[in-house]
Design a protein around this motif. Structure first.
Motif, PDB file in Angstrom:
ATOM      1  N   GLU A   1     106.293  51.826  74.692  1.00  0.00           N
ATOM      2  CA  GLU A   1     106.402  50.507  75.315  1.00  0.00           C
ATOM      3  C   GLU A   1     105.180  49.648  75.011  1.00  0.00           C
ATOM      4  O   GLU A   1     104.040  50.089  75.120  1.00  0.00           O
ATOM      5  CB  GLU A   1     106.556  50.659  76.826  1.00  0.00           C
ATOM      6  N   LEU A   2     105.436  48.405  74.628  1.00  0.00           N
ATOM      7  CA  LEU A   2     104.381  47.424  74.402  1.00  0.00           C
ATOM      8  C   LEU A   2     104.386  46.427  75.551  1.00  0.00           C
ATOM      9  O   LEU A   2     105.427  45.872  75.902  1.00  0.00           O
ATOM     10  CB  LEU A   2     104.598  46.680  73.088  1.00  0.00           C
ATOM     11  N   LYS A   3     103.226  46.215  76.157  1.00  0.00           N
ATOM     12  CA  LYS A   3     103.061  45.176  77.170  1.00  0.00           C
ATOM     13  C   LYS A   3     102.030  44.183  76.650  1.00  0.00           C
ATOM     14  O   LYS A   3     101.028  44.586  76.048  1.00  0.00           O
ATOM     15  CB  LYS A   3     102.583  45.780  78.498  1.00  0.00           C
ATOM     16  N   GLU A   4     102.261  42.929  76.905  1.00  0.00           N
ATOM     17  CA  GLU A   4     101.456  41.899  76.256  1.00  0.00           C
ATOM     18  C   GLU A   4     100.935  40.874  77.243  1.00  0.00           C
ATOM     19  O   GLU A   4     101.618  40.484  78.186  1.00  0.00           O
ATOM     20  CB  GLU A   4     102.310  41.204  75.182  1.00  0.00           C
ATOM     21  N   ILE A   5      99.690  40.469  77.026  1.00  0.00           N
ATOM     22  CA  ILE A   5      99.148  39.263  77.648  1.00  0.00           C
ATOM     23  C   ILE A   5      98.999  38.254  76.521  1.00  0.00           C
ATOM     24  O   ILE A   5      98.228  38.475  75.582  1.00  0.00           O
ATOM     25  CB  ILE A   5      97.776  39.504  78.316  1.00  0.00           C
ATOM     26  N   THR A   6      99.751  37.196  76.564  1.00  0.00           N
ATOM     27  CA  THR A   6      99.696  36.210  75.482  1.00  0.00           C
ATOM     28  C   THR A   6      98.502  35.279  75.688  1.00  0.00           C
ATOM     29  O   THR A   6      98.016  35.118  76.825  1.00  0.00           O
ATOM     30  CB  THR A   6     100.979  35.372  75.431  1.00  0.00           C
ATOM     31  N   PRO A   7      98.029  34.655  74.622  1.00  0.00           N
ATOM     32  CA  PRO A   7      96.939  33.682  74.781  1.00  0.00           C
ATOM     33  C   PRO A   7      97.306  32.560  75.746  1.00  0.00           C
ATOM     34  O   PRO A   7      96.445  32.011  76.428  1.00  0.00           O
ATOM     35  CB  PRO A   7      96.733  33.155  73.357  1.00  0.00           C
ATOM     36  N   GLU A   8      98.601  32.239  75.807  1.00  0.00           N
ATOM     37  CA  GLU A   8      99.055  31.157  76.690  1.00  0.00           C
ATOM     38  C   GLU A   8      99.053  31.577  78.164  1.00  0.00           C
ATOM     39  O   GLU A   8      98.897  30.735  79.055  1.00  0.00           O
ATOM     40  CB  GLU A   8     100.459  30.704  76.286  1.00  0.00           C
ATOM     41  N   SER A   9      99.226  32.880  78.425  1.00  0.00           N
ATOM     42  CA  SER A   9      99.300  33.349  79.812  1.00  0.00           C
ATOM     43  C   SER A   9      98.002  33.997  80.288  1.00  0.00           C
ATOM     44  O   SER A   9      97.890  34.426  81.423  1.00  0.00           O
ATOM     45  CB  SER A   9     100.439  34.365  79.963  1.00  0.00           C
ATOM     46  N   SER A  10      97.027  34.071  79.397  1.00  0.00           N
ATOM     47  CA  SER A  10      95.776  34.751  79.719  1.00  0.00           C
ATOM     48  C   SER A  10      94.933  33.957  80.703  1.00  0.00           C
ATOM     49  O   SER A  10      94.986  32.719  80.752  1.00  0.00           O
ATOM     50  CB  SER A  10      94.977  34.992  78.432  1.00  0.00           C
ATOM     51  N   GLY A  11      94.123  34.678  81.460  1.00  0.00           N
ATOM     52  CA  GLY A  11      93.104  34.041  82.277  1.00  0.00           C
ATOM     53  C   GLY A  11      91.826  33.898  81.469  1.00  0.00           C
ATOM     54  O   GLY A  11      91.850  33.853  80.233  1.00  0.00           O
ATOM     55  N   THR A  12      90.700  33.843  82.143  1.00  0.00           N
ATOM     56  CA  THR A  12      89.409  33.702  81.480  1.00  0.00           C
ATOM     57  C   THR A  12      89.106  34.902  80.588  1.00  0.00           C
ATOM     58  O   THR A  12      89.369  36.042  80.960  1.00  0.00           O
ATOM     59  CB  THR A  12      88.292  33.556  82.531  1.00  0.00           C
ATOM     60  N   VAL A  13      88.554  34.637  79.405  1.00  0.00           N
ATOM     61  CA  VAL A  13      88.139  35.707  78.501  1.00  0.00           C
ATOM     62  C   VAL A  13      86.642  35.583  78.240  1.00  0.00           C
ATOM     63  O   VAL A  13      86.080  34.478  78.248  1.00  0.00           O
ATOM     64  CB  VAL A  13      88.906  35.688  77.160  1.00  0.00           C
ATOM     65  N   ARG A  14      85.999  36.756  78.013  1.00  0.00           N
ATOM     66  CA  ARG A  14      84.561  36.791  77.707  1.00  0.00           C
ATOM     67  C   ARG A  14      84.398  37.500  76.368  1.00  0.00           C
ATOM     68  O   ARG A  14      84.668  38.696  76.248  1.00  0.00           O
ATOM     69  CB  ARG A  14      83.780  37.530  78.795  1.00  0.00           C
ATOM     70  N   LEU A  15      83.957  36.759  75.370  1.00  0.00           N
ATOM     71  CA  LEU A  15      83.808  37.309  74.030  1.00  0.00           C
ATOM     72  C   LEU A  15      82.335  37.587  73.742  1.00  0.00           C
ATOM     73  O   LEU A  15      81.516  36.657  73.720  1.00  0.00           O
ATOM     74  CB  LEU A  15      84.366  36.338  72.987  1.00  0.00           C
ATOM     75  N   ALA A  16      82.027  38.859  73.542  1.00  0.00           N
ATOM     76  CA  ALA A  16      80.656  39.235  73.223  1.00  0.00           C
ATOM     77  C   ALA A  16      80.278  38.681  71.854  1.00  0.00           C
ATOM     78  O   ALA A  16      81.068  38.743  70.906  1.00  0.00           O
ATOM     79  CB  ALA A  16      80.513  40.757  73.234  1.00  0.00           C
TER      80      ALA A  16
END
Length: 449
Positions: free
Chosen positions: A378-393
């Motif tokens: 099973e694949l579960k996805e968070i799309t960029p459109e539905s995502s909350g805040t992201v922290r990119l190192a």
């Protein structure tokens, strides 16, 4: 567009290991491209999912690598037990008329170690402290190859596939924007089954252990390959609780010099001069690690790949040669002592085939056998459109951290270049994984939708 430029601009790095920038691997004469589909760590199934469900894309990317590099061949090395993956890849090879071939591996750990897989496929031993290119090979894992396909289609590296398993309600393959909080990934798997737990970032043998609190503040990186939820009473968690002082005292006093750690060491089995039991013996005669750095046996600790076979699988006394080697590598680096390579041909141990560690037995010794047989489709996805805040190192790879090219408070769009590799340095570009407003916070770029 030149291959290395395409990979460089997309910000692709090794997806399952130390994060070596992929474009730098292709600077040289290449005889064989090896795609690592072994996924030798117990429990991890991300590459297996991609081989089953993205076989056509993987073969197209492999064909492009062959054309662009002029390499003599491209091999996807995966375990013979991966029957569904083999079937999917063979069908893609047939339908595309590809010259890519498959190499079936035994199920042992660490079959996916870069130097081990080079020998398994080509019969050539990478010299101690060398790289696969020394014997005409380049190794990329399956997820990295899929990133190259995405770059071919004009999409930079902004999303990750992860295995989320262990003590969770529904183990899944998660597809999430880079920078997604680990807690959101665990929710995709129904959340932890335990109120108190630890999370392994990576596999149970070589992964980094995070406490519940650390996991709650951690975010997905380009190199993250899996998240394994375990009890705080698991053997992996208990090993991590051993203090540095206690670990060294045990190493000095309890080692019985059985040499099992050396006999089963994957690098020693390739003929490399690494003998952990000799290093443990040297500890008994010193008060401080810095006292023994001039010893050649001790300097051979630099060859350790830190796979964990010595301490999880081999040692009957429950000692931790891998951690000792890791500490010594740090001390050697601080002292400016580099491993001195010697010329010549290297031959594997004649007993190597009899001393390979079966994956199922390794999983049992690591205390995760209960989860090893779980098959994740099973694949579960968070799309960029539905995502909350992201922290990119800003530091996602080996080398220098990326340098922001946007202003604090600037609006960015998904896929936009937001940080670049410093000129003349080894590193990688970084792209926005979602659209939103960016802010620079210490060593992170935070994007709020």
């Amino acid at each position: 567009m030149q291959l290395t430029k395409l990979i460089y601009q997309a910000g692709i790095i090794g997806c399952g290991g130390a994060g070596f920038p992929t474009h730098a691997k292709y600077n040289g004469t290449i005889e064989t491209i090896i795609i690592n589909g072994a996924e030798c760590e117990p429990l991890l199934q991300t590459d297996r999912y991609l081989m089953r469900n993205k076989a056509g894309e993987l073969i197209k990317a492999a064909d492009m690598l062959l054309r662009e590099t002029g390499a003599g061949g491209c091999v996807i090395a995966l375990k013979a037990s991966y029957t569904r993956e083999i079937a999917a890849l063979e069908e893609a090879i047939r339908s595309l008329g590809s010259d890519v071939r498959l190499h079936r591996l035994e199920s042992f750990f660490p079959a996916g170690d870069e130097q081990t897989i080079v020998y398994e496929v080509t019969g050539k031993v990478v010299p101690p402290a060398g790289i696969p290119l020394n014997v005409g090979c380049v190794v990329n894992n399956v997820a990295t190859l899929y990133g190259i396909y995405e770059a071919m289609e004009g999409r930079p590296f902004t999303q990750k596939y992860l295995t989320v398993t262990g003590e969770v309600k529904h183990p899944v393959i998660a597809k999430v924007p880079i920078g997604t909080p680990v807690g959101e990934c665990l929710k995709l798997a129904g959340g932890p089954l335990l109120s108190d737990y630890v999370v392994v970032n990576g596999g149970p043998m070589m992964g980094k252990l995070m406490s519940k609190e650390e996991a709650e503040s951690a975010c997905v990186t380009k190199t993250m390959s899996g998240l394994i939820v375990l009890s705080t009473d698991s053997s992996i968690a208990r090993r991590s609780e051993v203090t540095l002082k206690h670990m060294l005292n045990r190493a000095k006093s309890a080692c019985i010099q059985c040499s099992f750690c050396s006999q089963l060491c994957p690098r020693a089995l390739l003929g490399h001069p690494l003998e952990p039991h000799r290093i443990m013996r040297k500890l008994s005669s010193c008060r401080d690690l810095t006292e023994i750095l001039d010893d050649r046996d001790v300097q051979n600790a630099a060859l350790c790949c830190e796979c964990g076979i010595c301490e999880v699988y081999a040692c009957p006394m429950g000692l931790q040669p891998r951690k000792v080697n890791s500490l010594l590598k740090g001390e050697l680096a601080r002292a400016g002592i580099r491993y001195q390579r010697t010329e010549g041909e290297w031959e594997p141990d004649p007993n190597r085939n009899m001393r390979k560690a079966p994956t199922a037995r390794v999983a049992s010794r690591a205390g995760v056998a209960a989860f090893e047989e779980i098959q994740i489709d099973e694949l579960k996805e968070i799309t960029p459109e539905s995502s909350g805040t992201v922290r990119l190192a800003l530091r996602q790879s080996i080398g220098a951290p990326s340098q922001p090219v946007i202003k604090d408070g600037e609006r960015v769009e998904k896929g936009q270049l937001i940080a670049v590799c410093p000129e003349g340095s080894l590193g990688s570009a970084l792209h926005a994984s979602i659209s939103g407003v960016a802010a620079l916070e210490e060593q992170y770029l935070v994007i709020r939708p």
